[in-house]
Design a protein around this motif. Structure first.
Motif, short mmCIF file in Angstrom:
data_model
loop_
_atom_site.label_atom_id
_atom_site.label_comp_id
_atom_site.label_asym_id
_atom_site.label_seq_id
_atom_site.Cartn_x
_atom_site.Cartn_y
_atom_site.Cartn_z
N ARG A 51 0.83 -1.21 0.00
CA ARG A 51 0.00 0.00 0.00
C ARG A 51 0.87 1.26 0.00
O ARG A 51 1.78 1.39 0.82
CB ARG A 51 -0.96 0.01 1.19
CG ARG A 51 -1.99 -1.10 1.13
CD ARG A 51 -2.91 -0.89 -0.04
NE ARG A 51 -3.77 -2.05 -0.27
CZ ARG A 51 -4.77 -2.03 -1.13
NH1 ARG A 51 -5.05 -0.95 -1.83
NH2 ARG A 51 -5.50 -3.11 -1.31
N CYS A 52 0.57 2.15 -0.91
CA CYS A 52 1.30 3.41 -1.04
C CYS A 52 1.13 4.24 0.23
O CYS A 52 0.00 4.40 0.72
CB CYS A 52 0.75 4.18 -2.24
SG CYS A 52 1.49 5.78 -2.49
N GLY A 111 -2.87 3.49 -2.24
CA GLY A 111 -3.06 2.80 -3.52
C GLY A 111 -2.40 1.44 -3.52
O GLY A 111 -1.40 1.20 -2.83
N ASN A 112 -2.95 0.53 -4.32
CA ASN A 112 -2.43 -0.83 -4.45
C ASN A 112 -1.25 -0.80 -5.42
O ASN A 112 -1.44 -0.76 -6.63
CB ASN A 112 -3.54 -1.75 -4.96
CG ASN A 112 -3.11 -3.19 -5.07
OD1 ASN A 112 -1.93 -3.51 -5.14
ND2 ASN A 112 -4.09 -4.08 -5.10
N LEU A 113 -0.04 -0.82 -4.90
CA LEU A 113 1.15 -0.68 -5.73
C LEU A 113 1.32 -1.82 -6.73
O LEU A 113 1.88 -1.61 -7.81
CB LEU A 113 2.40 -0.56 -4.85
CG LEU A 113 2.47 0.72 -4.02
CD1 LEU A 113 3.68 0.69 -3.08
CD2 LEU A 113 2.53 1.96 -4.91
N GLY A 161 0.23 -0.89 -10.02
CA GLY A 161 0.92 0.24 -10.64
C GLY A 161 1.86 -0.24 -11.72
O GLY A 161 1.69 -1.30 -12.31
N THR A 172 5.48 2.95 -9.53
CA THR A 172 4.58 4.11 -9.60
C THR A 172 3.19 3.68 -9.16
O THR A 172 2.64 2.71 -9.70
CB THR A 172 4.52 4.68 -11.03
OG1 THR A 172 5.84 5.07 -11.42
CG2 THR A 172 3.60 5.89 -11.10
N CYS A 173 2.65 4.38 -8.19
CA CYS A 173 1.32 4.08 -7.67
C CYS A 173 0.26 4.41 -8.73
O CYS A 173 0.33 5.47 -9.37
CB CYS A 173 1.07 4.90 -6.40
SG CYS A 173 -0.57 4.63 -5.68
N ARG A 203 -2.73 5.34 -8.24
CA ARG A 203 -3.71 6.31 -7.75
C ARG A 203 -3.34 7.76 -8.04
O ARG A 203 -4.05 8.46 -8.73
CB ARG A 203 -3.91 6.11 -6.25
CG ARG A 203 -5.27 6.47 -5.78
CD ARG A 203 -5.40 6.12 -4.33
NE ARG A 203 -6.71 5.54 -4.14
CZ ARG A 203 -7.17 5.18 -2.99
NH1 ARG A 203 -6.42 5.28 -1.92
NH2 ARG A 203 -8.37 4.68 -2.88
N SER A 233 2.45 8.56 -7.30
CA SER A 233 3.61 8.66 -6.41
C SER A 233 4.62 7.61 -6.86
O SER A 233 4.24 6.54 -7.34
CB SER A 233 3.21 8.40 -4.96
OG SER A 233 2.26 9.35 -4.53
#
Length: 115
Positions: free
Chosen positions: A42-43, A48-50, A53, A61-62, A64, A67
Motif C-alpha cells: 500500500r502506497c 493505492g495498491n502498488l 501500478g 509508480t502508484c 492512484r 507517487s
C-alpha cells in the motif's frame, strides 16, 4: 530474521510485480533483472495498491496519484503528480514518507521475504 517463502522465481518474471499476503500483511514483490525486491503493497501517500501500478527498473509508480518510490531502499522519488497549489496543500496534509521495504533472499527457486 524470519524469512518466509512468498513466491518462486518462475512466478516473477523480469519487470513484473505481484501482491502476496504474509501473516495478514500485504506485500509487494518485484523483479528487476536478477534482483528481487519487497515492500509494503500500500502506497504511503493514499493507500493505492502498488501491485497494480507500474514498474520501471526499481521504480514503482502508484496507480492512484502516481507517487513513485525506489524499491531498492524505499525513498520517495515523487510524492504525487499534483501541481501548483494542489501539490503544496497535499504535502501539508500528507507529508512525504518513504515506502517500507523488506529484505529478500532467493534460495534455489524460492523467493523469501523477512517481515
Amino acid at each position: 530474521m524470519s524469512f518466509v517463502e512468498v513466491a518462486t522465481t518462475e512466478e516473477l518474471r523480469d519487470g513484473t510485480m505481484k501482491m502476496a499476503r504474509v501473516n495478514g500483511h500485504e506485500i509487494l514483490l518485484a523483479r528487476s533483472g536478477d534482483n528481487y525486491y519487497s515492500a509494503d503493497n500500500r502506497c504511503p501517500h493514499m493507500g493505492g495498491n502498488l501491485s497494480q501500478g507500474t514498474l520501471d527498473g526499481t521504480v514503482v509508480t502508484c496507480p492512484r496519484h502516481h507517487s513513485q518510490f525506489d524499491l531498492a531502499d524505499g525513498h520517495v522519488i515523487r510524492w504525487t503528480d499534483f501541481t501548483g497549489i494542489k501539490k503544496s496543500l497535499g504535502k501539508l496534509f500528507k507529508s512525504p514518507r518513504p515506502l517500507k521495504t523488506h529484505p529478500v533472499k532467493v534460495e534455489g527457486e524460492k523467493v523469501l521475504v523477512d517481515l
